[in-house]
Design an enzyme around this catalytic site. Structure first.
Site, mmCIF file in Angstrom:
data_model
loop_
_atom_site.group_PDB
_atom_site.id
_atom_site.type_symbol
_atom_site.label_atom_id
_atom_site.label_comp_id
_atom_site.label_asym_id
_atom_site.label_seq_id
_atom_site.Cartn_x
_atom_site.Cartn_y
_atom_site.Cartn_z
ATOM 1 N N PHE A 140 0.512 2.698 1.879
ATOM 2 C CA PHE A 140 -0.835 2.479 1.336
ATOM 3 C C PHE A 140 -1.060 3.469 0.207
ATOM 4 O O PHE A 140 -1.046 4.678 0.416
ATOM 5 C CB PHE A 140 -1.948 2.645 2.388
ATOM 6 C CG PHE A 140 -3.294 2.344 1.788
ATOM 7 C CD1 PHE A 140 -3.742 1.037 1.664
ATOM 8 C CD2 PHE A 140 -4.093 3.363 1.275
ATOM 9 C CE1 PHE A 140 -4.960 0.749 1.051
ATOM 10 C CE2 PHE A 140 -5.313 3.079 0.670
ATOM 11 C CZ PHE A 140 -5.747 1.768 0.557
ATOM 12 N N ASP A 225 2.502 11.109 -2.063
ATOM 13 C CA ASP A 225 1.086 10.729 -2.045
ATOM 14 C C ASP A 225 0.446 11.447 -0.858
ATOM 15 O O ASP A 225 0.608 11.040 0.295
ATOM 16 C CB ASP A 225 0.939 9.207 -1.911
ATOM 17 C CG ASP A 225 -0.532 8.773 -1.913
ATOM 18 O OD1 ASP A 225 -1.415 9.636 -1.720
ATOM 19 O OD2 ASP A 225 -0.789 7.564 -2.083
ATOM 20 N N LYS A 254 -9.404 12.356 -2.070
ATOM 21 C CA LYS A 254 -10.185 12.456 -0.837
ATOM 22 C C LYS A 254 -10.806 13.848 -0.598
ATOM 23 O O LYS A 254 -11.823 14.151 -1.199
ATOM 24 C CB LYS A 254 -9.334 11.970 0.338
ATOM 25 C CG LYS A 254 -9.030 10.461 0.205
ATOM 26 C CD LYS A 254 -8.693 9.760 1.495
ATOM 27 C CE LYS A 254 -8.742 8.245 1.301
ATOM 28 N NZ LYS A 254 -7.470 7.570 1.399
HETATM 29 C C1 LIG Z 1 -7.097 6.503 0.412
HETATM 30 C C2 LIG Z 1 -5.725 6.540 -0.122
HETATM 31 C C3 LIG Z 1 -5.435 6.159 -1.453
HETATM 32 C C4 LIG Z 1 -6.483 5.565 -2.362
HETATM 33 O O1 LIG Z 1 -7.543 6.401 -2.624
HETATM 34 P P1 LIG Z 1 -8.930 5.780 -3.167
HETATM 35 O O2 LIG Z 1 -9.759 6.985 -3.476
HETATM 36 O O3 LIG Z 1 -9.485 4.942 -2.061
HETATM 37 O O4 LIG Z 1 -8.589 4.977 -4.366
HETATM 38 C C5 LIG Z 1 -4.141 6.296 -1.891
HETATM 39 N N1 LIG Z 1 -3.169 6.766 -1.099
HETATM 40 C C6 LIG Z 1 -3.394 7.143 0.166
HETATM 41 C C7 LIG Z 1 -2.277 7.681 0.997
HETATM 42 C C8 LIG Z 1 -4.673 7.014 0.708
HETATM 43 O O5 LIG Z 1 -4.891 7.336 1.989
#
Ligand SMILES: *Cc1c(COP(=O)(O)O)cnc(C)c1O
Length: 394
Positions: A140, A225, A254
């Site tokens: 994700f 990520d 985040k």
């Molecule tokens: C939440 C998330 C994203 C995307 O972030 P947004 O601020 O919602 O665009 C990308 N990678 C990971 C691992 C995430 O948990």
């Protein structure tokens, strides 16, 4: 207005791209939130780990409101006096030389994809238009058209094509799959050190270390990520630290905001982020002084309150207590830090709804997993309380 009226308005005028629990929140403080009826809940999601520091943390609130009264947006057409301080803080905390600020996580992932491609052409010498980025199954990384191009989740992709090409999928946690996917045109391997949305999936011990070695050997960038796993959620600043590796680039978002204001960044070397020249990439709001002041305060809280250590200690305690629950409904419990996936043998949604009635907010992920990711300021007594309720329920 009451809960029913808010929900009705939302359903009538809003797009239905989410299926939230029917609780309408109006106040948050630390690990707790209150709904419009005055009922109190322990937050066990932390806005997908964006509020690791707890809701409305007073130190972040004060930095945020102070900055909001000075200047909020300059655009990068001009410089501001907060962004350089954020750069300095990120460098001091992480050791990475260079940062590129954006707003949402998805934008930072897009930034990393563009940087990796350009690095592939400019530095590695990949023929124009042939750069490939390897991603893992069940990843994700966000919701843009390019990012869903390399998703393996049908519901994220269906009817959103045509997709961006240049991505290759390997099996997450399987080093052979990565080894055979690397070609001379591979520019990067983009991976979550622990897969969050997939259900808190921790790869086998040694996987990331071996992946880092393979990347180095083949002149491939390793991009972590850490938007969800990073900034304390896993019990360390970054989840990749568990394998003693150092990716070429890290993506954060985040909790960089403490929940106040969207802010994300790519951290990397001068060689990688140095591929961007003026005019080639940017964002009107990226690096704005309100975001920078907020992020500085959000990072300070993580360090000053020792939230990395707290996540590790309390996470271990929470995990052991959950593992001790004896119930035929539990398939597995796994986690790292205050980031725990409780996999049921049945649909998780009804249990999330039942927990809500008990004053605990959780959200299912991938239908059978309940994710526990409370703000890192949660106390041991609060964890005991959650476990007690859950035990009775299961
Ligand atoms: C939440 C998330 C994203 C995307 O972030 P947004 O601020 O919602 O665009 C990308 N990678 C990971 C691992 C995430 O948990």
């Amino acid at each position: 207005m009451n809960t029913r009226e808010f929900i009705q308005l939302e359903e009538q005028f809003g797009a239905h791209n989410y299926h939230p629990l029917d609780v309408v929140l109006t106040i948050g403080s630390g690990a707790w939130v209150w709904d419009v009826e005055g009922k109190k809940y322990l937050d066990c999601l932390s806005a997908y780990s964006a509020v690791n520091q707890g809701h409305c943390h007073p130190a972040i609130l004060s930095a945020f409101t102070e900055q909001a009264q000075r200047i909020t947006l300059t655009s990068r057409a001009f410089r501001n006096d907060k962004l350089p301080l954020l750069y300095q803080k990120l460098h001091e905390l992480t050791g990475y030389d260079t940062a590129l600020p954006m707003n949402s996580g998805a934008e930072a992932v897009e930034t990393a994809v563009k940087a990796a491609r350009k690095w592939g052409y400019m530095v590695k010498g990949i023929p124009d238009g042939e750069a490939e980025i390897i991603c893992a199954s069940n990843n994700f990384h966000g919701r843009t058209t390019t990012i869903v191009s390399f998703s393996t989740e049908d519901s994220y992709r269906k009817n959103f094509g045509p997709f961006t090409s240049g991505f290759r999928i390997v099996k997450f946690g399987n080093i052979e799959s990565l080894r055979t996917a690397i070609t001379k045109n591979t520019t990067a391997f983009l991976v979550e050190p622990i897969q969050g949305e997939a259900g808190i999936i921790i790869p086998p011990e040694g996987y990331l270390r071996e992946a880092a070695r393979l990347c180095k050997e083949n002149n491939v960038l390793l991009i972590a990520d850490e938007i969800q796993s990073g900034l304390g959620r896993s019990g360390k600043m970054f989840a990749f630290e568990y394998e003693g590796i150092r990716p070429d680039a890290v993506i954060i978002g985040k909790a960089l905001s403490g929940g106040f204001y969207p802010v994300s960044a790519v951290l990397s070397t001068k060689e990688v982020l140095g591929v961007f020249s003026p005019g080639e990439h940017g964002s009107t709001f990226g690096g704005n002084p309100l975001a920078a002041a907020t992020a500085i305060a959000a990072l300070d809280v993580l360090v000053d309150e020792r939230l990395f250590e707290r996540s590790a200690e309390l996470g271990k305690y929470f995990l052991e207590k959950l593992q001790a629950i004896d119930s035929p409904l539990i398939k597995t419990v796994r986690g790292r830090g205050l980031w725990i996936g409780l996999e049921l043998t049945t649909a998780a949604r009804p249990y999330c709804e039942a927990l809500m009635k008990e004053g605990i907010l959780c959200k299912e992920t991938h239908s059978t997993v309940i994710r526990f990711a409370p703000p890192l300021v949660i106390t041991k007594e609060e964890i005991d309380w959650v476990v007690e309720k859950l035990e009775r329920l299961l």
